[in-house]
Design an enzyme around this catalytic site. Structure first.
Site, mmCIF file in Angstrom:
data_model
loop_
_atom_site.group_PDB
_atom_site.id
_atom_site.type_symbol
_atom_site.label_atom_id
_atom_site.label_comp_id
_atom_site.label_asym_id
_atom_site.label_seq_id
_atom_site.Cartn_x
_atom_site.Cartn_y
_atom_site.Cartn_z
ATOM 1 N N SER A 113 0.807 -1.221 0.000
ATOM 2 C CA SER A 113 0.000 0.000 0.000
ATOM 3 C C SER A 113 0.845 1.279 0.000
ATOM 4 O O SER A 113 1.640 1.493 -0.890
ATOM 5 C CB SER A 113 -0.966 -0.053 1.179
ATOM 6 N N HIS A 114 0.732 2.065 1.065
ATOM 7 C CA HIS A 114 1.391 3.369 1.130
ATOM 8 C C HIS A 114 2.762 3.283 1.797
ATOM 9 O O HIS A 114 3.415 4.305 1.983
ATOM 10 C CB HIS A 114 0.495 4.319 1.917
ATOM 11 N N ASP A 279 -2.296 6.424 -3.445
ATOM 12 C CA ASP A 279 -1.184 5.726 -2.796
ATOM 13 C C ASP A 279 -0.566 4.647 -3.689
ATOM 14 O O ASP A 279 -0.907 4.544 -4.866
ATOM 15 C CB ASP A 279 -1.648 5.119 -1.470
ATOM 16 N N ASP A 281 -0.886 1.411 -4.228
ATOM 17 C CA ASP A 281 -1.705 0.481 -5.005
ATOM 18 C C ASP A 281 -3.022 1.083 -5.479
ATOM 19 O O ASP A 281 -3.885 0.361 -5.993
ATOM 20 C CB ASP A 281 -1.961 -0.785 -4.186
ATOM 21 N N ASP A 283 -5.653 2.479 -3.946
ATOM 22 C CA ASP A 283 -6.957 2.401 -3.281
ATOM 23 C C ASP A 283 -7.225 3.605 -2.385
ATOM 24 O O ASP A 283 -8.364 3.930 -2.107
ATOM 25 C CB ASP A 283 -7.139 1.071 -2.515
ATOM 26 N N ARG A 284 -6.162 4.305 -1.967
ATOM 27 C CA ARG A 284 -6.388 5.482 -1.125
ATOM 28 C C ARG A 284 -6.380 6.753 -1.966
ATOM 29 O O ARG A 284 -5.783 6.780 -3.038
ATOM 30 C CB ARG A 284 -5.267 5.637 -0.109
ATOM 31 N N LYS A 378 -11.568 -0.208 -1.636
ATOM 32 C CA LYS A 378 -11.614 1.242 -1.718
ATOM 33 C C LYS A 378 -10.962 1.643 -3.030
ATOM 34 O O LYS A 378 -10.191 0.869 -3.608
ATOM 35 C CB LYS A 378 -10.951 1.887 -0.513
HETATM 36 C C1 G1P Z 1 -4.388 1.053 8.039
HETATM 37 C C2 G1P Z 1 -5.602 1.955 8.131
HETATM 38 C C3 G1P Z 1 -6.853 1.208 7.718
HETATM 39 C C4 G1P Z 1 -6.656 0.595 6.336
HETATM 40 C C5 G1P Z 1 -5.388 -0.225 6.303
HETATM 41 C C6 G1P Z 1 -5.093 -0.753 4.902
HETATM 42 O O1 G1P Z 1 -4.535 -0.021 8.935
HETATM 43 O O2 G1P Z 1 -5.757 2.489 9.417
HETATM 44 O O3 G1P Z 1 -7.951 2.071 7.737
HETATM 45 O O4 G1P Z 1 -7.754 -0.194 5.981
HETATM 46 O O5 G1P Z 1 -4.286 0.557 6.731
HETATM 47 O O6 G1P Z 1 -4.922 0.258 3.973
HETATM 48 P P1 G1P Z 1 -3.844 -0.069 10.399
HETATM 49 O O7 G1P Z 1 -2.365 0.145 10.202
HETATM 50 O O8 G1P Z 1 -4.437 1.083 11.158
HETATM 51 O O9 G1P Z 1 -4.219 -1.406 10.933
HETATM 52 ZN ZN ZN Z 2 -3.368 1.171 -0.504
#
Ligand code: G1P
Ligand code: ZN
Length: 545
Positions: A113-114, A279, A281, A283-284, A378
């Protein structure tokens, strides 16, 4: 074709978190580590045999190596058809859509992800099920259990497949197809939103956008959708070439990491009307106007209040959902619209059942996530298109739309404070300490705010009745303020404590306060309750969002 049986021993740390298995690249590079986890997935996802698998990732370091391994193992496990994104790229929302469109048995998404990429960065694997959504907890628990018993894995003896050009290869019983990662997804967006209207406004020069792809996966998607199909000016998409290390940056769409975007939007009247970033991938998303930030919780509330104006949602919404830590701005809208508003644990997987059961149409998380029933993830670009469509219909700026929303529904001041790199056992003790106080907190008053309710959030899925416990300590105050404490489930080092702070203000004369000032009482109450100073020796959070 020869199928090799390779001996291995289990790794104890292959338990998927909020969003799949996420570790340092170095960990995934450990001999047999990736293969073991994949074998566990193939053992559990038995529908993949003879079915279709969608495969791709966000382009980070180790993406293409992992894809070659997955192809060899998928061929060994008799998957009949694998659709792989060209150059190994597929955004998370695109995978979700492809699974649904082609009735695939599942999808594998390679992404952290990010989180930063590169040889020293993070890598991750997520499995999405046949409905297009992240695998449910019972599936990931099962995968973890399997991973603890792996003694061999199967690998087809085949050459690496060229991912650079679109085409098809028959490998034994498996058809491997290298597909355009963008077109199916772009077609879906064109069905949902009024592209003709948005295009006309771009053409007239009245509308302009800056989209920061952060050298991650959305670059090709944004070029095709915003610049080619919608005619936004050339140069509207920045940092659009995916890179293995995201250009050395942090593919996290927030005001700090999307620096170039923020600078462009702060150029006064010459700035684009709308700014957005996505981000790793895809999705954000983060959405900003000229000199104006819209927090993701407000985004969800604003979308909910206005969805009926968009042709794709003109029939109205069946309901909405937000994750526990997301502000309750959307609850106010749902109440006014007379629709159900569900509160789920953190992570996208809990929305899937609600969407499949048609209980909700929109959902979102405070962590820059928003989505709808069009897929089961998302979706960053979808959210940006939603706003573009809204701006086009309302002829108002992002700031005007947001302020009008606050004036109507009240404003939820909201912030998340992250304390990173905590010792895991200290963090667990801190949460235990809070849990112990739950019983006695109700009725207590702190700085004039009286606790009306307090619990350790537990969620009973209304569709399959599964129960998920210990999802965060939630403290509600009589004046509608709220504090939530939880530990991150996506980190790769130590523990991260997330403190979510919220205060409701109905009076529009008080809608212009600085967020941290508006939340000052909640911030100090949270520090006191968690005993942050004594337990962790921390005075200040590492990150304030
Ligand atoms: C974090 C975000 C959550 C999101 C997840 C995946 O998870 O808070 O909303 O769904 O990344 O992108 P966390 O690190 O808080 O468990
Ligand atoms: Zn992501």
């Amino acid at each position: 074709m020869n199928i090799q049986q390779i001996s291995s021993v289990p790794f104890s740390d292959q338990k998927p978190g909020t969003s799949g298995l996420r570790k340092k690249v170095k960990v995934f590079q450990t001999a047999h580590y990736l293969e073991n986890f994949l074998q566990a997935i193939f053992n559990v996802a038995t529908d993949l045999k003879g079915g279709i698998l969608i495969l791709g990732g966000d382009g980070r370091y180790y993406n293409t190596e992992a894809i070659q391994t997955i192809l060899k193992m998928a061929v060994a496990h008799g998957i009949s058809h694998i659709k792989v994104g060209q150059n190994g790229l597929l955004s998370t929302p695109a995978v979700s859509h492809l699974i649904r469109k082609y009735s695939a048995a599942g999808g594998i998404i390679l992404s952290a992800s990010h989180n930063p990429g590169g040889p020293e960065g993070d890598f991750g694997i997520k499995f999405n099920s046949a409905n297009g959504g992240p695998a449910e907890t019972k599936f990931t628990d099962h995968v973890y259990a399997e991973s603890q018993h792996i003694t061999t894995y199967q690998l087809a003896e085949i050459d690496n497949v060229s991912l650079q050009t679109q085409g098809q290869f028959q490998l034994g019983d498996t058809l491997v197809e290298i597909i355009d990662p963008v077109s199916d997804y772009a077609d879906l967006m064109e069905q949902i939103f009024d592209f003709a209207k948005i295009k006309a406004l771009f053409k007239s020069g009245l509308l302009s956008i800056c989209f920061d792809a952060m050298h991650a996966v959305t670059g090709p998607y944004a070029n095709e959708i915003f610049q080619r199909r919608l005619n936004a000016a050339v140069g509207s998409v920045i940092n659009s070439i995916p890179q293995e290390d995201f250009g050395g940056g942090h593919p996290d769409p927030n005001l700090i990491y999307a620096k170039e975007l923020v600078e462009r939007l702060n150029q006064g009247k010459d700035a684009p009307n709308l700014g957005a970033a996505s981000d790793g991938d895809g999705d954000r998303y983060m959405l900003i106007g000229r000199n104006f930030f819209v927090n993701p919780s407000d985004c969800l509330a604003i979308m909910t209040a206005n969805a009926h104006l968009l042709s794709g949602y003109q029939l109205g919404l069946s309901g909405v959902a937000r994750s526990l830590p997301t502000s309750r701005a959307v609850d106010k809208v749902a109440e006014t619209l007379g629709i159900e508003c569900y509160e789920t644990p953190t992570g996208w997987k809990y929305f899937g059942n609600l969407l499949d059961d048609r209980r909700i149409t929109l959902c979102g998380e405070e962590s820059f996530g928003g989505g709808s029933d069009h897929i089961r993830e998302k979706d960053g670009i979808w959210a940006v298109l939603f706003w573009l469509n809204l701006v086009t219909i309302k002829h108002q700026s992002v700031e005007e739309i947001t302020r009008a929303h606050w004036a109507r529904f009240g404003r939820h001041y909201y912030s998340r404070h992250d304390y990173e790199g905590l010792d895991s056992s200290v963090a667990e003790q801190l949460m235990d300490g809070l849990r112990k106080r739950i019983e006695t907190l109700k009725g207590e008053t702190f700085a004039g705010h009286t606790v009306s309710d307090c619990d350790d959030f537990s969620y009973t899925d209304p569709v399959d009745h599964s129960v998920t416990e210990h999802q965060g300590i939630r403290i509600l105050f009589q004046d509608e303020s709220r504090i939530v404490f939880r530990l991150s489930g996506t980190g790769t080092e130590g523990a991260t404590l997330r403190v979510y702070l919220e205060r409701y203000e109905a009076d529009s004369a008080l809608h212009d306060l600085d967020t941290q000032v508006a939340l000052a009482d909640m911030i100090s109450i949270a520090r006191e309750l968690a005993e942050l100073k004594t337990r962790c020796d921390r005075e200040q959070p590492d990150i304030i969002t």
